[in-house]
Write a protein that holds these residues in place. Sequence first.
Motif, mmCIF file in Angstrom:
data_model
loop_
_atom_site.group_PDB
_atom_site.id
_atom_site.type_symbol
_atom_site.label_atom_id
_atom_site.label_comp_id
_atom_site.label_asym_id
_atom_site.label_seq_id
_atom_site.Cartn_x
_atom_site.Cartn_y
_atom_site.Cartn_z
ATOM 1 N N SER A 195 14.456 19.291 -1.229
ATOM 2 C CA SER A 195 14.246 19.856 0.195
ATOM 3 C C SER A 195 15.261 19.259 1.329
ATOM 4 N N ASN A 196 15.368 17.806 1.559
ATOM 5 C CA ASN A 196 15.975 17.198 2.197
ATOM 6 C C ASN A 196 14.802 17.708 3.443
ATOM 7 N N THR A 197 13.618 17.480 3.628
ATOM 8 C CA THR A 197 13.544 17.834 4.408
ATOM 9 C C THR A 197 12.986 16.706 4.977
ATOM 10 N N ILE A 198 11.716 16.320 7.110
ATOM 11 C CA ILE A 198 12.147 14.732 7.629
ATOM 12 C C ILE A 198 9.703 14.554 7.819
ATOM 13 N N ASN A 199 9.797 16.359 7.716
ATOM 14 C CA ASN A 199 8.902 16.525 8.426
ATOM 15 C C ASN A 199 7.651 16.164 7.611
ATOM 16 N N ASN A 200 6.469 15.931 8.365
ATOM 17 C CA ASN A 200 5.179 15.446 7.723
ATOM 18 C C ASN A 200 4.766 14.038 6.859
ATOM 19 N N ILE A 201 5.737 13.352 6.692
ATOM 20 C CA ILE A 201 6.269 12.372 5.801
ATOM 21 C C ILE A 201 4.491 11.292 6.009
ATOM 22 N N LYS A 202 4.116 11.006 6.955
ATOM 23 C CA LYS A 202 2.566 10.191 7.119
ATOM 24 C C LYS A 202 1.588 11.186 6.053
ATOM 25 N N SER A 203 1.405 12.432 6.461
ATOM 26 C CA SER A 203 0.935 13.804 5.726
ATOM 27 C C SER A 203 0.849 13.727 4.370
ATOM 28 N N LYS A 204 2.351 13.359 3.914
ATOM 29 C CA LYS A 204 2.545 14.104 2.470
ATOM 30 C C LYS A 204 2.228 12.124 1.346
ATOM 31 N N GLN A 205 2.222 11.079 2.403
ATOM 32 C CA GLN A 205 1.570 9.824 1.796
ATOM 33 C C GLN A 205 0.183 10.456 2.008
ATOM 34 N N GLU A 206 -0.436 10.294 2.107
ATOM 35 C CA GLU A 206 -2.049 10.349 2.486
ATOM 36 C C GLU A 206 -2.567 10.896 0.958
ATOM 37 N N ILE A 207 -1.700 12.225 0.922
ATOM 38 C CA ILE A 207 -2.179 13.186 -0.057
ATOM 39 C C ILE A 207 -1.761 12.090 -1.375
ATOM 40 N N ILE A 208 -0.560 11.715 -1.243
ATOM 41 C CA ILE A 208 -0.096 11.515 -2.746
ATOM 42 C C ILE A 208 -0.957 10.064 -3.056
ATOM 43 N N LYS A 209 -1.474 9.048 -2.157
ATOM 44 C CA LYS A 209 -2.527 7.994 -2.153
ATOM 45 C C LYS A 209 -3.577 8.712 -2.164
ATOM 46 N N GLU A 210 -3.808 9.297 -2.049
ATOM 47 C CA GLU A 210 -5.892 10.029 -2.431
ATOM 48 C C GLU A 210 -5.624 10.360 -3.700
ATOM 49 N N LEU A 211 -4.478 11.127 -3.998
ATOM 50 C CA LEU A 211 -4.293 12.047 -5.719
ATOM 51 C C LEU A 211 -4.180 10.867 -6.284
ATOM 52 N N SER A 212 -3.102 9.768 -6.414
ATOM 53 C CA SER A 212 -3.494 8.391 -6.867
ATOM 54 C C SER A 212 -4.342 7.740 -7.380
ATOM 55 N N GLU A 213 -5.929 7.926 -6.231
ATOM 56 C CA GLU A 213 -6.585 7.825 -6.576
ATOM 57 C C GLU A 213 -7.707 7.790 -7.618
ATOM 58 N N LYS A 214 -7.255 9.205 -8.002
ATOM 59 C CA LYS A 214 -8.224 10.114 -8.506
ATOM 60 C C LYS A 214 -7.763 10.664 -9.757
ATOM 61 N N ALA A 215 -8.020 9.275 -10.891
ATOM 62 C CA ALA A 215 -6.907 9.733 -12.430
ATOM 63 C C ALA A 215 -7.811 10.534 -13.276
ATOM 64 N N ASN A 216 -8.427 10.079 -12.571
ATOM 65 C CA ASN A 216 -9.151 11.352 -13.812
ATOM 66 C C ASN A 216 -9.095 12.733 -13.575
ATOM 67 N N TRP A 217 -9.305 12.932 -12.194
ATOM 68 C CA TRP A 217 -9.692 14.344 -11.558
ATOM 69 C C TRP A 217 -8.300 15.079 -11.696
ATOM 70 N N ARG A 218 -7.146 14.052 -11.698
ATOM 71 C CA ARG A 218 -6.272 14.857 -11.988
ATOM 72 C C ARG A 218 -5.677 14.601 -13.519
ATOM 73 N N GLN A 219 -5.729 14.355 -14.317
ATOM 74 C CA GLN A 219 -5.948 14.421 -15.490
ATOM 75 C C GLN A 219 -6.093 15.008 -15.952
ATOM 76 N N ASN A 220 -8.025 16.095 -15.044
ATOM 77 C CA ASN A 220 -8.323 17.336 -15.595
ATOM 78 C C ASN A 220 -8.224 18.446 -14.985
ATOM 79 N N PHE A 221 -7.624 18.461 -14.073
ATOM 80 C CA PHE A 221 -6.601 19.447 -13.362
ATOM 81 C C PHE A 221 -5.607 19.885 -14.037
ATOM 82 N N THR A 222 -4.474 19.015 -15.434
ATOM 83 C CA THR A 222 -3.540 19.449 -16.105
ATOM 84 C C THR A 222 -4.160 19.544 -17.074
ATOM 85 N N ALA A 223 -5.276 19.335 -17.629
ATOM 86 C CA ALA A 223 -5.569 19.365 -18.981
ATOM 87 C C ALA A 223 -6.213 20.837 -18.877
ATOM 88 N N TYR A 224 -6.233 21.191 -17.902
ATOM 89 C CA TYR A 224 -7.152 22.791 -18.052
ATOM 90 C C TYR A 224 -5.613 23.172 -17.641
#
Length: 591
Positions: A151-180
């Motif tokens: 995309s080469n966009t530089i908007n809302n980087i801090k918001s992107k970081q927050e999403i990735i940080k939160e999802l990275s802490e929800k390993a079981n949730w991520r794996q369940n989502f991917t499995a389904y």
Amino acid sequence: MTTTPFDFYTEQIDILKKQLKNSKQKLFASSMLRLALFLIICYGVYFYFGDAKMVIGVLIVGIALFLFLISRHSNISFHKKILQKLITLNKKEINALQRNVLDFPEGNEFEEHAHYFSQDIDLFGKGSFYQYVNRTATQEGSKTLAEKLKSNTINNIKSKQEIIKELSEKANWRQNFTAYASISKTETSTAEVVGLLRKHSFFVPKVMRVLPIIFSLLSIAVFTIYFMDLIGEMQLLLWFLIGLGITGFYLKNINELSLHASKIQDVFQQYQHLLLQIELANFTSEGLQSLQKKIAVTSKKASQIAKVFSKQLDALDQRNNILFGIFANGFLLWDLYQSFNLEQWMKEYSKKAEDWFEVIAEMDAMNSLATFAFNHPEYTFPEITSEKMILEATNFVHPLLDPAKAVTNNFKIENQQFFIITGANMAGKSTFLRSVSLGIVMANVGLPVCATSFCYSPIKLITSMRTTDSLTDDESYFFSELKRLKFIVDAITTDNYFIILDEILKGTNSTDKAIGSRKFIEKLVSSHSTGIIATHDLSLCEVAEELSDVKNYYFDAEIIEDELFFDYTIKTGVAKNMNASFLLKKMKIVD
């Protein structure tokens, strides 16, 4: 004590294997129970044979219980498949931690030769960053992930970081989502589903809201008076033909709807589970909460609405059972009733379904990025700054290099500075350029980077490192280079880019190359651009003596006891040692 990714995946496999063993035992017990019920029904029919009422009673009760057990068995079987998928996911992640990612998609279909940077930094293809980071389980998620990286966009980087940080802490949730998401691979894309929903021509009249119900009740009455010997077979057949006639009037439209329904059935069967996973999650970041709100429907849960539609699609699909289809339409107006329900759903929720597809694709893509962050807890989320400094990193290295062998570098470049990097062949210039390029891409996406610190003022990236000629377009290598440089010059007139160049103007003679390269650097500096150029042409380093914004750096090579050594560390100054002649002799190419 903090659990390492390897420990987490290993522990998950042990837990899931125990659950899978229990699930298999339940399946076996369920199979035996169905067999026992079947034998009981057979015995009941045999025992009461001759008593029509008792036989019918045994069959009705037995069939009802048998259908219940089939449904229960199906649920246990589905849970077993989920557990198997989860075990496979964890095994793949253990392989990924050991840098074995060849089982993951390469993303070749997303390559763009004229893109700002993707062709130059191995973003797609075998051994690419996309293959290393990709964990998507849907077609749309894969596409969304590729679009994010390009995309080469530089908007809302801090918001992107927050999403990735939160999802990275929800390993079981991520794996369940991917499995389904991966439990059933759909052949129809959501874009095709949206197209079918938008183009559908509604044909079922409003009277079909109640007519099939009334007709079904009348059919029950007809059967009742038939068994009471008040009417004969001809009257029953006449009633049956009336039902087929009503349905037959709309048969062409029903067939077309049924064809479309069969294509989209698997999509909604899969997506109802994914919507439920999103609804049940307790997100705290604003970005993830926004995605939850986007799928929400005022009256009901989105997952429930999708589940209803999935069941309606399945109900219409029952017409493909010829025996059922004939009798259900003759006595119940089955196809018309199901078609009416489907069209009512389309009128009410078709547009909302587009939001669901978009959110699920986004979540699937973000899961990949979060898994990358989870697998690399030692990586650093970039600190966003608006100061003069563009990028400052310590112990910085390319994420695809083996950490046991990779040499890290410290690097700092300020706004409107341009670095000229020289050095011998294989000294590390090109690897360094790709490290900086990928670091910028990762930072813009919201990912952590392979560094102990990374301070960064968001900027778009544009590169010219790999240029190829084109026989198809009848273009020479040199002309392809010129086109790429023109692309860069045009781009920087409208936006701010970090420019990375590797040995430009290779397609001309050395004198021409030196003059042209110097003029090009002067032009970039005069336009207040920021960037790096790697070159073997030491004369280009003289520009730094005339322009204060140009700095010289180099990667060194040494010949010790007739062996070539590299330290892969960037240093201030101009390279003094070259190795082409030495290597030609060493490999006995020349004397």
